[in-house]
Design a protein around this motif. Sequence first.
Motif, short mmCIF file in Angstrom:
data_model
loop_
_atom_site.label_atom_id
_atom_site.label_comp_id
_atom_site.label_asym_id
_atom_site.label_seq_id
_atom_site.Cartn_x
_atom_site.Cartn_y
_atom_site.Cartn_z
N ASP A 260 0.81 -1.22 0.00
CA ASP A 260 0.00 0.00 0.00
C ASP A 260 0.84 1.26 0.00
N GLU A 261 2.17 1.13 -0.04
CA GLU A 261 3.03 2.30 0.04
C GLU A 261 3.10 3.03 -1.30
N ILE A 262 3.29 4.34 -1.22
CA ILE A 262 3.47 5.17 -2.42
C ILE A 262 4.78 5.90 -2.27
N GLU A 263 5.64 5.75 -3.25
CA GLU A 263 6.93 6.44 -3.23
C GLU A 263 6.97 7.48 -4.35
N THR A 264 7.25 8.72 -4.00
CA THR A 264 7.44 9.75 -5.01
C THR A 264 8.91 9.72 -5.43
N THR A 265 9.15 9.35 -6.68
CA THR A 265 10.51 9.13 -7.15
C THR A 265 11.17 10.46 -7.54
N GLU A 266 12.47 10.39 -7.75
CA GLU A 266 13.22 11.59 -8.16
C GLU A 266 12.73 12.09 -9.51
N ASP A 267 12.40 11.18 -10.42
CA ASP A 267 11.91 11.62 -11.73
C ASP A 267 10.57 12.31 -11.61
N GLU A 268 9.72 11.86 -10.69
CA GLU A 268 8.43 12.53 -10.50
C GLU A 268 8.64 13.91 -9.90
N VAL A 269 9.56 14.02 -8.95
CA VAL A 269 9.90 15.34 -8.39
C VAL A 269 10.46 16.25 -9.49
N ALA A 270 11.32 15.69 -10.35
CA ALA A 270 11.89 16.47 -11.45
C ALA A 270 10.79 16.95 -12.38
N GLY A 271 9.82 16.06 -12.68
CA GLY A 271 8.70 16.46 -13.54
C GLY A 271 7.90 17.59 -12.93
N HIS A 272 7.67 17.52 -11.61
CA HIS A 272 6.95 18.59 -10.92
C HIS A 272 7.69 19.92 -11.04
N LEU A 273 9.00 19.89 -10.84
CA LEU A 273 9.78 21.13 -10.91
C LEU A 273 9.82 21.68 -12.33
N ILE A 274 9.86 20.81 -13.32
CA ILE A 274 9.86 21.27 -14.72
C ILE A 274 8.52 21.93 -15.05
N VAL A 275 7.40 21.33 -14.62
CA VAL A 275 6.09 21.95 -14.86
C VAL A 275 6.01 23.29 -14.15
N ARG A 276 6.57 23.37 -12.94
CA ARG A 276 6.62 24.66 -12.24
C ARG A 276 7.39 25.70 -13.05
N ALA A 277 8.51 25.27 -13.61
CA ALA A 277 9.33 26.21 -14.40
C ALA A 277 8.56 26.70 -15.62
N ILE A 278 7.84 25.80 -16.28
CA ILE A 278 7.05 26.19 -17.45
C ILE A 278 5.91 27.12 -17.03
N ALA A 279 5.32 26.85 -15.87
CA ALA A 279 4.18 27.65 -15.41
C ALA A 279 4.58 29.01 -14.88
N ALA A 280 5.86 29.20 -14.56
CA ALA A 280 6.30 30.41 -13.86
C ALA A 280 6.03 31.69 -14.62
#
Length: 358
Positions: A260-280
């Motif tokens: 039942d565990e969910i792990e947020t991976t480094e690639d998912e974190v990277a994707g989040h930061l890239i979308v933030r950069a695009i949205a900025a």
Amino acid sequence: MSDFIERVSQISGRSKVAERQALTEEATKTSVILPFLQALGFDVFNLDEVIPEFIADVGTKKGEKVDFAVKIDGKIEMLIEAKPVNTKLGDTQYNQLFRYFSVTEARLAILTNGREAWFFSDTDEPNKMDKKPFFKFDFQNYDKEQVDELARFQKLNFAIDEIVEAASNLKYTRAAANYLRRQLDDPDDDFIRIVGKQIHEGSITKNVAEQLRPAIQAALDEVIRDRIQDKLSITFSGEKKTAPEPEPETAPSSTGSTGDEIETTEDEVAGHLIVRAIAARHVPVERINIRDAKSYCAILMDDNNRKPICRLYFNSATTRHVGIFDAAKNETKHKVSGPEDLYRFAEDLEAVIKAYLE
């Protein structure tokens, strides 16, 4: 500073209530604006500090009033004009502030509707209030840097010369940032010529400028990607140093979850930061949030699942996809090799973000 952050948070709550219930200017003053002045450290019940309905005759105009004048050590330092919370500040006329600014000692003026506060000074001409605010604070949507800036206006910290200097710096920084954003979207001829002279031998004719334009646009995008990638690398290296080691018996598998565990991976974190950069370009990055699930990682606006931006399907060891949403919340999946491929869909991501702002 933590006390001030808490006071600002309380004003934020008041602002949200006022937006639903305050129907008049007086209600807005009582519910938000006076508590805001208290949060800045002023005694709103002391007429030696906060003067309501302040009158200062200007030329032939007699008896006009500005909502509040704020004194520090017996000197008027701030003028405040209030509007009802349902009024858009960009649509208002604030002539009293302009007129009173030139006949009082004040070098700071605030226009507020209890949702936002716009701060003005005289950075363009001495003793004449600027037409545009040097700082805007949204009580319902702010970040730590903006709270730090707001802290300048506390009674204990108040130093008008430093505030005006900061106002001037903010004005030029904002103007430069707006200019650079325009060049990123659509470089003008002057910008092309400036860069062209550094990379082309000979005159920059119209034909040469048109030949250079796509190369310069591509170079701008490359520089931004490189800077973002550098910041991502710094972020990940810092995370790796501090991340705790997983327990062997419960360590997540390479697919991202065990049981039942969910792990947020480094690639998912990277994707989040890239979308933030695009949205900025369009919204404060704090409004772009990540919410992980077993089968995908969602990137949302305002942490609202009714405002999906994209989904990252990165849990498979063999194939990866991103799901890009449109304004109607329809999802289109695309095969990708990694989070950096999100840049390919920058226009689609910007489009859905802008749709949620309308």
